[in-house]
Scaffold this motif. Sequence first.
Motif, short mmCIF file in Angstrom:
data_model
loop_
_atom_site.label_atom_id
_atom_site.label_comp_id
_atom_site.label_asym_id
_atom_site.label_seq_id
_atom_site.Cartn_x
_atom_site.Cartn_y
_atom_site.Cartn_z
N TYR A 36 0.86 -1.17 0.00
CA TYR A 36 0.00 0.00 0.00
C TYR A 36 0.91 1.23 0.00
O TYR A 36 2.09 1.14 0.33
N ARG A 44 -4.52 6.06 2.28
CA ARG A 44 -3.64 4.94 1.97
C ARG A 44 -4.32 4.07 0.91
O ARG A 44 -5.48 3.66 1.09
N TYR A 94 3.85 0.78 2.52
CA TYR A 94 3.63 -0.18 3.59
C TYR A 94 3.30 -1.55 3.00
O TYR A 94 2.63 -1.63 1.96
N ASN A 96 1.39 -5.28 4.01
CA ASN A 96 0.44 -5.84 4.98
C ASN A 96 -0.23 -7.03 4.33
O ASN A 96 -0.10 -7.28 3.12
N PRO A 100 -5.76 -5.96 5.85
CA PRO A 100 -4.69 -5.69 6.82
C PRO A 100 -4.89 -6.45 8.12
O PRO A 100 -6.02 -6.69 8.56
N ASP A 107 -6.39 -2.08 12.93
CA ASP A 107 -5.44 -2.45 11.88
C ASP A 107 -4.01 -2.15 12.33
O ASP A 107 -3.72 -1.06 12.83
N TRP A 109 -0.11 -1.58 11.34
CA TRP A 109 0.77 -1.15 10.25
C TRP A 109 2.19 -1.01 10.76
O TRP A 109 2.40 -0.56 11.89
N GLY A 112 6.53 1.69 7.67
CA GLY A 112 6.59 2.09 6.27
C GLY A 112 7.99 2.50 5.86
O GLY A 112 8.91 2.61 6.67
#
Length: 119
Positions: A36, A44, A94, A96, A100, A107, A109, A112
């Motif tokens: 992403y 995003r 990112y 995932n 995600p 979520d 994350w 990045g």
Amino acid sequence: VQLVESGGELVHPGGSLRLSCTASGFTFSGYGMSWYRQAPGKERDLVAYISSARGSTHYADSVKGRFTISRDNTKNLVYLQMNSLNLEDTAVYYCNTMPPIAIDGVDYWGQGTQVTVSS
């Protein structure tokens, strides 16, 4: 669960980069994986997806023909090869799962990796 992205840097228009993502804490081979990106002031967005088993892929129209997603299930790695980069590719990238990963309903994350395309 941990997702660690790397490989982003400053690159000139027309240049190339390869991003890497190391995943841990879940059964990597059992999940489709995605890249992403989020540009400043924007949502995003999904860039590319690769399935868990057969490795089938899907790309956003904006990157089709320029980006290639791949994975190494023996090393829990997913890659994004980016060619012919342009200014609009500038974003934080990112990786995932798809969808995600959620931890306690939120979520998750990683940090990045910043890709900046500039002349």
